[in-house]
Design a protein around this motif. Sequence first.
Motif, mmCIF file in Angstrom:
data_model
loop_
_atom_site.group_PDB
_atom_site.id
_atom_site.type_symbol
_atom_site.label_atom_id
_atom_site.label_comp_id
_atom_site.label_asym_id
_atom_site.label_seq_id
_atom_site.Cartn_x
_atom_site.Cartn_y
_atom_site.Cartn_z
ATOM 1 N N ASP A 42 0.821 -1.221 0.000
ATOM 2 C CA ASP A 42 0.000 0.000 0.000
ATOM 3 C C ASP A 42 0.850 1.264 0.000
ATOM 4 N N GLN A 43 2.141 1.114 0.321
ATOM 5 C CA GLN A 43 2.997 2.312 0.420
ATOM 6 C C GLN A 43 3.675 2.659 -0.912
ATOM 7 N N VAL A 44 3.684 1.700 -1.862
ATOM 8 C CA VAL A 44 4.501 1.899 -3.071
ATOM 9 C C VAL A 44 3.653 1.910 -4.343
ATOM 10 N N THR A 45 3.918 2.915 -5.193
ATOM 11 C CA THR A 45 3.305 2.963 -6.517
ATOM 12 C C THR A 45 4.422 2.798 -7.534
ATOM 13 N N PHE A 46 4.251 1.863 -8.456
ATOM 14 C CA PHE A 46 5.272 1.660 -9.490
ATOM 15 C C PHE A 46 4.867 2.387 -10.766
ATOM 16 N N HIS A 47 5.886 2.908 -11.448
ATOM 17 C CA HIS A 47 5.634 3.637 -12.694
ATOM 18 C C HIS A 47 6.650 3.181 -13.737
ATOM 19 N N ALA A 48 6.172 2.519 -14.781
ATOM 20 C CA ALA A 48 7.069 2.134 -15.876
ATOM 21 C C ALA A 48 7.096 3.298 -16.858
ATOM 22 N N GLY A 49 8.117 4.124 -16.764
ATOM 23 C CA GLY A 49 8.206 5.294 -17.637
ATOM 24 C C GLY A 49 9.293 6.216 -17.136
ATOM 25 N N ASP A 50 9.305 7.428 -17.688
ATOM 26 C CA ASP A 50 10.374 8.384 -17.375
ATOM 27 C C ASP A 50 10.288 8.883 -15.932
ATOM 28 N N MET A 51 11.428 8.886 -15.275
ATOM 29 C CA MET A 51 11.467 9.373 -13.889
ATOM 30 C C MET A 51 11.184 10.871 -13.783
ATOM 31 N N LEU A 52 11.283 11.597 -14.923
ATOM 32 C CA LEU A 52 11.037 13.046 -14.881
ATOM 33 C C LEU A 52 9.582 13.394 -15.209
ATOM 34 N N ASP A 53 8.744 12.405 -15.393
ATOM 35 C CA ASP A 53 7.347 12.649 -15.763
ATOM 36 C C ASP A 53 6.677 13.555 -14.712
ATOM 37 N N PRO A 54 6.224 14.757 -15.128
ATOM 38 C CA PRO A 54 5.612 15.662 -14.140
ATOM 39 C C PRO A 54 4.344 15.070 -13.536
ATOM 40 N N GLY A 55 3.720 14.119 -14.244
ATOM 41 C CA GLY A 55 2.501 13.483 -13.749
ATOM 42 C C GLY A 55 2.730 12.702 -12.452
ATOM 43 N N LEU A 56 3.981 12.457 -12.102
ATOM 44 C CA LEU A 56 4.251 11.711 -10.868
ATOM 45 C C LEU A 56 3.979 12.562 -9.633
ATOM 46 N N GLY A 57 3.864 13.872 -9.836
ATOM 47 C CA GLY A 57 3.474 14.746 -8.728
ATOM 48 C C GLY A 57 4.643 15.312 -7.954
#
Length: 226
Positions: free
Chosen positions: A106-121
Amino acid sequence: MSYSATRARVEDYFDRTATKTWERLTSDAPVSRVRETVRAGRDRMRELILSRLPADLTGMRVLDAGCGPGMATIELAKRGATVVAADISPQLIDIAELRLPHRYRDQVTFHAGDMLDPGLGRFDAMIGMDSLIYYTADDIGSALSELEKRVAGPIVFTVAPRTPALMLMWYAGKAFPRSDRSPVMIPHAHPKLARAAKASGVRRMLRPVDRVTSGFYISEAMELRP
Ligand SMILES: C[S@@+](CC[C@H](N)C(=O)[O-])C[C@H]1O[C@@H](n2cnc3c(N)ncnc32)[C@H](O)[C@@H]1O
């Protein structure tokens, strides 16, 4: 253009050529003597990076930028952080997801994509272990300037330092272009990187933290603090 070209080479390398190697290197499985020294060095570097963040990360949102198979992700979650673990290689993200103990799901969200994506917040802290080592000084400067806008607290990352051994490897890599398109690390010296960061609009001071040398593993941690 240079950032996206490097990122494409990095993705190709980690998502296809080197996935199994990285899966093994970042596990307890036996590896060659040389890789053992790399594994030991990487363990020390992970500890060093994590030591720059508060011991208790409860209530903090932390970006693990270029998380790979997620070794630091687990440590951040253990210390109470809410983690966004981002990597350009979907295969490494799958491995990281499988390795994450159930109690931290519940603590971790994974994102397959660019680490600079502004959508990550927005974040309270960011770590990037060996994920910027393939990029030019200008690309690192621009990346830090983007991250600085979204990360309120420490930004800790590593570069390949300009040591004689690494420079030799770098010149050899330039002289013999590789057919497998594996990304070549670009060694950096702190003063030039600090100038590139400033030229990209980074406001915080870029500071060297420490260097880890263990056999073929040579890496230097740097940080931006508010
Ligand atoms: C040398 S590995 C280190 C992985 C992990 N941080 C560790 O220390 O185990 C570098 C990682 O950075 C990721 N990476 C490089 N550039 C990236 C980018 N622009 N966005 C997301 N991930 C990136 C690669 O896919 C790779 O998994």
